[in-house]
Every structure is written in structure tokens, then in C-alpha cells.
Design a protein around this motif. Structure first.
Motif, mmCIF file in Angstrom:
data_model
loop_
_atom_site.group_PDB
_atom_site.id
_atom_site.type_symbol
_atom_site.label_atom_id
_atom_site.label_comp_id
_atom_site.label_asym_id
_atom_site.label_seq_id
_atom_site.Cartn_x
_atom_site.Cartn_y
_atom_site.Cartn_z
ATOM 1 N N PHE A 26 0.742 -1.151 -0.130
ATOM 2 C CA PHE A 26 -0.058 -0.088 -0.012
ATOM 3 C C PHE A 26 0.592 1.300 -0.073
ATOM 4 N N THR A 27 0.285 2.313 -0.050
ATOM 5 C CA THR A 27 0.825 3.669 0.067
ATOM 6 C C THR A 27 0.425 4.458 1.162
ATOM 7 N N VAL A 28 1.209 5.380 1.698
ATOM 8 C CA VAL A 28 0.803 6.064 2.728
ATOM 9 C C VAL A 28 1.473 7.529 2.684
ATOM 10 N N LEU A 29 0.921 8.474 2.954
ATOM 11 C CA LEU A 29 1.243 10.029 2.745
ATOM 12 C C LEU A 29 1.217 10.686 4.122
ATOM 13 N N TYR A 30 2.260 11.173 4.724
ATOM 14 C CA TYR A 30 2.371 12.007 5.908
ATOM 15 C C TYR A 30 2.466 13.254 5.733
ATOM 16 N N HIS A 35 0.187 25.214 10.037
ATOM 17 C CA HIS A 35 0.464 26.446 10.678
ATOM 18 C C HIS A 35 -0.530 27.407 9.872
ATOM 19 N N LEU A 36 -1.730 27.033 9.404
ATOM 20 C CA LEU A 36 -2.282 28.052 8.623
ATOM 21 C C LEU A 36 -2.575 29.211 8.946
ATOM 22 N N THR A 37 -2.756 30.259 7.969
ATOM 23 C CA THR A 37 -3.023 31.858 8.230
ATOM 24 C C THR A 37 -3.976 32.207 7.314
ATOM 25 N N PRO A 38 -4.403 33.430 7.296
ATOM 26 C CA PRO A 38 -5.306 33.996 6.206
ATOM 27 C C PRO A 38 -4.707 33.727 4.868
ATOM 28 N N TRP A 39 -3.322 33.647 4.696
ATOM 29 C CA TRP A 39 -2.729 33.623 3.468
ATOM 30 C C TRP A 39 -2.459 32.317 3.118
ATOM 31 N N SER A 40 -2.881 31.245 3.420
ATOM 32 C CA SER A 40 -2.316 29.917 3.264
ATOM 33 C C SER A 40 -3.040 29.049 1.838
ATOM 34 N N GLY A 41 -4.015 29.969 1.253
ATOM 35 C CA GLY A 41 -4.973 29.237 0.292
ATOM 36 C C GLY A 41 -4.124 28.774 -0.799
ATOM 37 N N PRO A 42 -3.135 29.389 -1.283
ATOM 38 C CA PRO A 42 -2.439 28.489 -2.400
ATOM 39 C C PRO A 42 -1.499 27.318 -1.711
ATOM 40 N N THR A 43 -1.064 27.280 -0.605
ATOM 41 C CA THR A 43 -0.479 25.911 -0.033
ATOM 42 C C THR A 43 -1.617 24.997 -0.091
ATOM 43 N N ILE A 44 -2.813 25.207 0.313
ATOM 44 C CA ILE A 44 -3.787 24.114 0.450
ATOM 45 C C ILE A 44 -4.218 23.764 -0.927
ATOM 46 N N ARG A 45 -4.445 24.718 -1.958
ATOM 47 C CA ARG A 45 -4.638 24.141 -3.352
ATOM 48 C C ARG A 45 -3.695 23.154 -3.777
ATOM 49 N N LYS A 46 -2.226 23.596 -3.705
ATOM 50 C CA LYS A 46 -1.264 22.666 -3.903
ATOM 51 C C LYS A 46 -1.288 21.514 -3.383
ATOM 52 N N LEU A 47 -1.638 21.514 -1.915
ATOM 53 C CA LEU A 47 -1.936 20.071 -1.347
ATOM 54 C C LEU A 47 -2.813 19.111 -1.785
ATOM 55 N N GLU A 48 -3.984 19.758 -2.282
ATOM 56 C CA GLU A 48 -5.048 19.024 -2.702
ATOM 57 C C GLU A 48 -4.685 18.427 -4.106
ATOM 58 N N GLN A 49 -3.983 19.255 -4.971
ATOM 59 C CA GLN A 49 -3.483 18.738 -6.079
ATOM 60 C C GLN A 49 -2.409 17.456 -6.002
ATOM 61 N N THR A 50 -1.586 17.636 -4.839
ATOM 62 C CA THR A 50 -0.423 16.621 -4.354
ATOM 63 C C THR A 50 -1.119 15.222 -4.091
ATOM 64 N N ILE A 51 -2.273 15.483 -3.335
ATOM 65 C CA ILE A 51 -2.960 14.235 -2.766
ATOM 66 C C ILE A 51 -3.553 13.692 -3.805
ATOM 67 N N THR A 52 -4.370 14.101 -4.681
ATOM 68 C CA THR A 52 -4.932 13.961 -5.853
ATOM 69 C C THR A 52 -3.751 12.932 -6.868
ATOM 70 N N ARG A 53 -2.795 13.652 -7.058
ATOM 71 C CA ARG A 53 -1.859 13.060 -7.841
ATOM 72 C C ARG A 53 -1.295 11.531 -7.190
ATOM 73 N N LEU A 54 -1.118 11.729 -6.079
ATOM 74 C CA LEU A 54 -0.271 10.393 -5.355
ATOM 75 C C LEU A 54 -1.432 9.461 -4.880
ATOM 76 N N ASN A 55 -2.580 9.864 -4.944
ATOM 77 C CA ASN A 55 -3.597 9.249 -4.324
ATOM 78 C C ASN A 55 -3.410 7.788 -3.467
ATOM 79 N N PRO A 56 -2.722 8.395 -2.107
ATOM 80 C CA PRO A 56 -2.301 7.386 -1.033
ATOM 81 C C PRO A 56 -3.412 6.459 -0.755
ATOM 82 N N ARG A 57 -3.268 5.228 -0.254
ATOM 83 C CA ARG A 57 -4.192 4.132 0.469
ATOM 84 C C ARG A 57 -4.471 4.912 1.868
#
Length: 236
Positions: A26-30, A35-57
Motif C-alpha cells: 500500500f501507499t501512505v502519505l504523511y 500552521h495555517l494563516t489567512p494567506w495559506s490558500g495557495p498551499t492548500i490548493r497545491k496540497l489538494e493537487q498533490t494528494i490527488t496525484r499521489l492518491n495514497p491508500r
């Protein structure tokens, strides 16, 4: 060498492989230390894209999620994004107690995440028993094929009575400033924190320390943010 100032610099995916004789494949992503702030939107979008691409179990969240009240909507967006995934587990970090631990926990659980506190959970992957624990296990558990320790703060795995197969931690951020790196760790932070490293192997345990995805003081030098992606493969 690279100086980063601000909240939304890119992060890397650190990839590792763990070979197991008896456990599942299986695969696992940690990921940790948003440390989210009002300016963290781009990080969350990039993280969502990364999770979708890796698709960890399995997906493990290692704590320290929100630093400012106006960062909470970004956390809520991430929780809603993760709600459709089946195997997502989270632990709290030290910053989460300052912001409002119960609020974060309730938001996570409303979106089908499993919030780990002081007991392990077990699940079955392709007929194999897998244990995920937020605390060290003191006695062997009969019939468990693979064990994972999901932490926020690193601990000394060399002292554990029962070693997990995989262990993850964050918290240290690589000390944010790395002037040189060796097999012994990231310096100068390694002088002050024993586990200011990227990884260690202790017996059968592969111990991986994330440098995190965000910082309360948003300054880094030669210390790229990261998530850790592990492919667990059964030997054939």
C-alpha cells in the motif's frame, strides 16, 4: 542555497520505499505542521493537487494545523476535500491546544477523519491487519501484520519496547535554517535536537521526520517544506 520568506513557497514530496516480508502492499502519505494563516490558500490548493496525484491508500496528518483564526477556513476546506477519502487519520500538535483543539477535532470528525488520541486503531488492507497508533505500543499485538506510529513530536524510537514498522513525526521544521546536511542530520539544528534528521532505520523500523508545510515565523533557509510518501511493498 535558498532563502524563503513568506507562507506559500512550494514543497517537495519525499518518497521512500519500505519492503515487508509479511505485510500488505500500500501507499501512505504523511503531512504535518500546516500552521495555517489567512494567506495559506495557495498551499492548500497545491496540497489538494498533490494528494490527488499521489492518491495514497492511507493519509496521516501530523498536527499543528492552524495558527490564526482566519486560517480556519483553509483547514475546513482541506477537511471537506478529504471527506471523500476512506482512510484518513489525524493527531494533534502542540499549537493545536493553543488555538482550540476541540474545534479542530470536531471539524475533522464531521468530515469522516479519524482523530487519534491515546489508543491505536486497526484496519484490514487486502486481508492484512494494519495498526495505526498515536502512542508507542508497549506490548506486542498478536496477529498484526504491519504497524505505523503517527506522531507530532519526534521521540526516541531506540528506547521503544515494541518497534513499529513505520514511524512518522514532524514538529521540528528541520529547524528552518539548514547550513549543511549529512547522514547525521540537518545542521545546525541537529546540535540541539537529536531527531532533526530526515530519516533513520532502527531495527526493522523506518523513522521519517517531515520538515513540515508551514511555519509560525515564515522564514526558511535551505530547508524546503515537504510531505512524506511511502510505498510499502511485500517481498515476493
Amino acid at each position: 542555497m535558498r532563502l524563503e520568506i513568506g507562507y506559500n513557497h512550494d514543497f517537495e514530496v519525499r518518497e521512500e520505499t519500505y519492503l515487508t516480508a509479511t505485510g500488505p502492499t500500500f501507499t501512505v502519505l504523511y503531512l504535518s505542521d500546516l500552521h495555517l494563516t489567512p494567506w495559506s490558500g495557495p498551499t492548500i490548493r497545491k496540497l489538494e493537487q498533490t494528494i490527488t496525484r499521489l492518491n495514497p491508500r492511507l493519509l496521516l496528518l501530523g498536527g499543528d494545523y492552524v495558527d490564526y483564526a482566519k486560517g480556519l477556513p483553509h483547514f475546513a476546506r482541506l477537511m471537506e476535500f478529504l471527506a471523500t477519502r476512506e482512510l484518513v487519520f489525524a493527531v494533534a500538535g502542540n499549537h493545536d491546544t493553543f488555538f482550540g483543539l476541540e474545534r479542530l477535532r470536531q471539524l475533522a470528525e464531521r468530515n469522516n477523519l479519524v482523530w487519534l488520541t491515546d489508543t491505536a486503531v486497526e484496519l484490514t488492507l487486502d486481508g492484512h491487519r494494519v495498526r495505526i497508533s498515536p502512542v508507542p505500543i508497549t506490548e506486542p499485538t498478536e496477529g498484526v501484520d504491519f504497524s505505523i506510529l503517527c506522531l507530532h513530536k519526534p521521540l526516541d524510537v531506540t528506547t521503544l519496547r515494541c518497534l513499529p514498522d513505520l514511524a512518522f513525526a514532524g514538529h521540528l521544521h528541520g529547524s528552518q535554517f539548514v547550513f549543511w546536511q549529512s547522514a547525521q542530520g540537518l545542521f545546525p539544528g541537529r546540535f540541539f535536537y537529536r531527531w532533526n534528521i530526515l530519516k533513520a532505520t532502527v531495527g526493522r523500523c523506518l523513522y521519517l521526520i517531515s520538515k513540515g508545510l508551514g511555519d509560525t515565523l515564515p522564514v526558511r533557509y535551505n530547508c524546503r517544506k515537504d510531505v512524506v510518501f511511502v510505498t510499502v511493498k511485500r517481498l515476493t
